[in-house]
Design a protein around this motif. Structure first.
Motif, mmCIF file in Angstrom:
data_model
loop_
_atom_site.group_PDB
_atom_site.id
_atom_site.type_symbol
_atom_site.label_atom_id
_atom_site.label_comp_id
_atom_site.label_asym_id
_atom_site.label_seq_id
_atom_site.Cartn_x
_atom_site.Cartn_y
_atom_site.Cartn_z
ATOM 1 N N VAL A 26 7.863 19.982 49.945
ATOM 2 C CA VAL A 26 6.858 18.919 49.964
ATOM 3 C C VAL A 26 7.049 18.098 48.689
ATOM 4 C CG1 VAL A 26 4.413 18.336 50.184
ATOM 5 C CG2 VAL A 26 5.289 20.436 51.219
ATOM 6 N N GLY A 27 7.766 16.983 48.814
ATOM 7 C CA GLY A 27 8.164 16.220 47.634
ATOM 8 C C GLY A 27 7.646 14.799 47.614
ATOM 9 N N ILE A 28 7.617 14.234 46.418
ATOM 10 C CA ILE A 28 7.129 12.867 46.224
ATOM 11 C C ILE A 28 8.197 12.005 45.544
ATOM 12 C CG2 ILE A 28 5.382 11.415 45.095
ATOM 13 C CD1 ILE A 28 3.473 13.841 45.256
ATOM 14 N N VAL A 29 8.651 12.401 44.367
ATOM 15 C CA VAL A 29 9.647 11.633 43.612
ATOM 16 C C VAL A 29 11.044 12.014 44.073
ATOM 17 C CG1 VAL A 29 10.590 11.143 41.333
ATOM 18 C CG2 VAL A 29 8.130 11.437 41.624
ATOM 19 N N GLY A 30 11.862 11.014 44.370
ATOM 20 C CA GLY A 30 13.219 11.270 44.828
ATOM 21 C C GLY A 30 14.096 11.858 43.741
ATOM 22 N N ASP A 31 15.082 12.659 44.158
ATOM 23 C CA ASP A 31 16.025 13.205 43.181
ATOM 24 C C ASP A 31 17.016 12.118 42.746
ATOM 25 O OD1 ASP A 31 17.876 12.924 45.226
ATOM 26 O OD2 ASP A 31 17.789 15.028 45.815
ATOM 27 N N ASP A 32 17.964 12.507 41.919
ATOM 28 C CA ASP A 32 18.886 11.518 41.367
ATOM 29 C C ASP A 32 19.742 10.837 42.425
ATOM 30 O OD1 ASP A 32 17.909 12.050 38.878
ATOM 31 O OD2 ASP A 32 19.505 13.452 38.321
ATOM 32 N N ALA A 33 19.829 11.456 43.612
ATOM 33 C CA ALA A 33 20.648 10.854 44.673
ATOM 34 C C ALA A 33 19.962 9.659 45.313
ATOM 35 C CB ALA A 33 20.952 11.904 45.741
ATOM 36 N N HIS A 34 18.657 9.556 45.091
ATOM 37 C CA HIS A 34 17.928 8.432 45.668
ATOM 38 C C HIS A 34 18.181 7.160 44.858
ATOM 39 C CE1 HIS A 34 15.639 11.476 47.900
ATOM 40 N NE2 HIS A 34 15.220 10.491 48.670
ATOM 41 N N SER A 35 18.584 6.132 45.538
ATOM 42 C CA SER A 35 18.774 4.822 44.907
ATOM 43 C C SER A 35 17.958 3.808 45.704
ATOM 44 C CB SER A 35 20.257 4.444 44.907
ATOM 45 O OG SER A 35 20.437 3.159 44.333
ATOM 46 N N GLY A 36 16.776 3.534 45.238
ATOM 47 C CA GLY A 36 15.883 2.644 45.953
ATOM 48 C C GLY A 36 15.103 3.389 47.025
ATOM 49 N N GLY A 37 14.166 2.672 47.671
ATOM 50 C CA GLY A 37 13.320 3.294 48.678
ATOM 51 C C GLY A 37 11.995 3.728 48.097
ATOM 52 N N TYR A 38 11.129 4.238 48.964
ATOM 53 C CA TYR A 38 9.758 4.541 48.565
ATOM 54 C C TYR A 38 9.627 5.764 47.659
ATOM 55 C CZ TYR A 38 8.013 1.017 51.813
ATOM 56 O OH TYR A 38 7.730 -0.171 52.446
ATOM 57 N N HIS A 39 10.663 6.593 47.565
ATOM 58 C CA HIS A 39 10.611 7.721 46.637
ATOM 59 C C HIS A 39 10.866 7.263 45.201
ATOM 60 C CE1 HIS A 39 9.927 11.128 49.204
ATOM 61 N NE2 HIS A 39 10.957 10.829 49.998
ATOM 62 N N CYS A 40 11.161 5.981 45.014
ATOM 63 C CA CYS A 40 11.484 5.453 43.688
ATOM 64 C C CYS A 40 10.428 4.452 43.228
ATOM 65 C CB CYS A 40 12.843 4.765 43.702
ATOM 66 S SG CYS A 40 14.211 5.863 44.134
ATOM 67 N N GLY A 41 10.174 4.452 41.928
ATOM 68 C CA GLY A 41 9.308 3.452 41.327
ATOM 69 C C GLY A 41 10.128 2.248 40.884
ATOM 70 N N SER A 42 9.486 1.349 40.153
ATOM 71 C CA SER A 42 10.131 0.087 39.779
ATOM 72 C C SER A 42 11.390 0.277 38.944
ATOM 73 C CB SER A 42 9.134 -0.790 39.010
ATOM 74 O OG SER A 42 8.631 -0.105 37.868
ATOM 75 N N ASP A 43 11.493 1.382 38.232
ATOM 76 C CA ASP A 43 12.662 1.612 37.382
ATOM 77 C C ASP A 43 13.897 1.996 38.181
ATOM 78 O OD1 ASP A 43 11.186 4.039 37.940
ATOM 79 O OD2 ASP A 43 12.584 5.082 36.608
ATOM 80 N N ARG A 44 13.697 2.376 39.477
ATOM 81 C CA ARG A 44 14.834 2.856 40.269
ATOM 82 C C ARG A 44 15.015 2.092 41.577
ATOM 83 N NH1 ARG A 44 14.002 9.155 40.674
ATOM 84 N NH2 ARG A 44 15.719 8.901 42.172
ATOM 85 N N THR A 45 14.236 1.049 41.787
ATOM 86 C CA THR A 45 14.482 0.226 42.965
ATOM 87 C C THR A 45 15.730 -0.625 42.725
ATOM 88 O OG1 THR A 45 12.966 -1.468 42.115
ATOM 89 C CG2 THR A 45 12.071 0.111 43.695
ATOM 90 N N VAL A 46 16.331 -1.076 43.807
ATOM 91 C CA VAL A 46 17.555 -1.862 43.710
ATOM 92 C C VAL A 46 17.288 -3.289 44.166
ATOM 93 C CG1 VAL A 46 19.025 0.156 44.044
ATOM 94 C CG2 VAL A 46 18.257 -1.154 46.037
ATOM 95 N N LYS A 47 18.254 -4.163 43.980
ATOM 96 C CA LYS A 47 18.091 -5.560 44.374
ATOM 97 C C LYS A 47 17.823 -5.652 45.877
ATOM 98 C CE LYS A 47 20.351 -10.086 44.142
ATOM 99 N NZ LYS A 47 21.576 -10.824 43.745
#
Length: 314
Positions: A26-47
């Motif tokens: 049951v997770g909320i914050v994406g791991d390092d493999a996540h690049s963008g998407g709803y598991h990421c905040g503004s610091d990890r969203t992509v263009k």
């Protein structure tokens, strides 16, 4: 650094306390493999990240917080992740009020294929990682506002436990006419469509889509400046009155007639100068304008120009 927001942490706690599911699933914050998407905040969203650009609710709600919740496999009697996902998608599809903050659900109905329910209608599938967990994206403005998303999960838990499930709250009727609520950037609805139509009649060429985005904001502030209103981009009573009556679009003087004169008379009456609101700028309206100008230390010329109208609206 992307953080887990309190409202989703509360939902996670409820799920772990109520269903036999592994906490690691049951997770909320994406791991390092996540690049963008709803598991990421503004610091990890992509263009042009879809979780930001496709809805005004996400554009205005973007923060450093993640805005998604994953739920892994569980078994409780006849219930499991598959039956939960089917129940959740059905509730979303039929418009249950406690699902209004859900953007999408990515799930596997059978353990072999992946489907996506998308409120925006953009996508219908997902990657194979969702064969083993169900992903729930929440509009970012709901996360930013720390809106409680637990009522939906409480209904499911009651259903699983065989107790009468509380009915979802009745949806609040959406305003249908401009002026029934204060409208600002990020809002949607029929009143926003009406606002865009009224603005287009004044010159801008807005897409009438019912979404109060940046283009609508720019048109509102330009209109407010032109009509001697505070250019805050918020469509409240004064801005609505100017849109509907045209007050501020011209200087008014004795002999003028029209809906803008009627609105002038209404504002003067609200200041204590009792006038018939007949839309005719006659001697009584002239006297009231001069008295108001004198009281506010304005040039006493009997004409309702930008300064006089601006003072009346304060």
């Amino acid at each position: 650094m992307t953080v887990a927001p309190q409202n989703l942490k509360d939902a996670r706690t409820l799920i772990l306390e109520s269903l036999p599911v592994d906490p690691a699933a049951v997770g909320i914050v994406g791991d390092d493999a996540h690049s963008g998407g709803y598991h990421c905040g503004s610091d990890r969203t992509v263009k042009n990240d879809y979780s930001v650009v496709e809805s005004s609710r996400d554009k205005t709600g973007l923060t450093t917080a993640a805005s998604a919740l994953d739920v892994g496999q569980f078994f409780k009697g006849a219930h499991n992740l598959r039956t939960f996902s089917a129940w959740l998608v059905n509730e979303c599809a039929k418009g249950a009020a406690d699902t209004k903050d859900i953007r999408e659900v990515i799930y596997s109905p059978d353990g072999h294929s992946v489907k996506r329910w998308d409120r925006e209608g953009k996508r219908t599938s997902g990657d194979d990682s969702h064969l083993w967990h169900t992903h729930i994206s929440f509009y970012r403005d709901a996360t930013k506002a720390n809106r409680d998303v637990r009522p939906l999960f409480r209904r499911y838990i009651a259903y699983v436990n065989g107790t009468p499930a509380p009915k979802p709250p009745a949806p609040t009727p959406a305003p249908t006419k401009l002026g029934q609520r204060t409208v600002k950037q990020g809002m949607t609805g029929a009143d926003v469509s009406e606002l865009q139509t009224k603005l287009n009649a004044k010159g801008p060429r807005l897409t009438v889509d019912g979404n109060f985005g940046p283009a609508t904001l720019n048109a509102v502030t330009a209109f407010q400046r032109l009509y001697s209103l505070s250019p805050d981009g918020i469509v409240g009573p004064n801005t609505v009155a100017a849109l509907l009556t045209g007050l501020g679009g011209r200087a008014l003087k004795q002999g003028a007639t029209g809906s803008d004169v009627r609105e002038l008379q209404r504002l003067l009456t609200a200041q204590g100068y009792k006038l018939d609101q007949d839309g005719e700028f006659g001697p009584k309206t002239l006297a009231a304008v001069k008295a108001f100008q004198k009281n506010r230390k304005l040039a006493v010329d009997g004409q309702a120009g930008p300064k006089t109208i601006g003072a009346l609206r304060k």
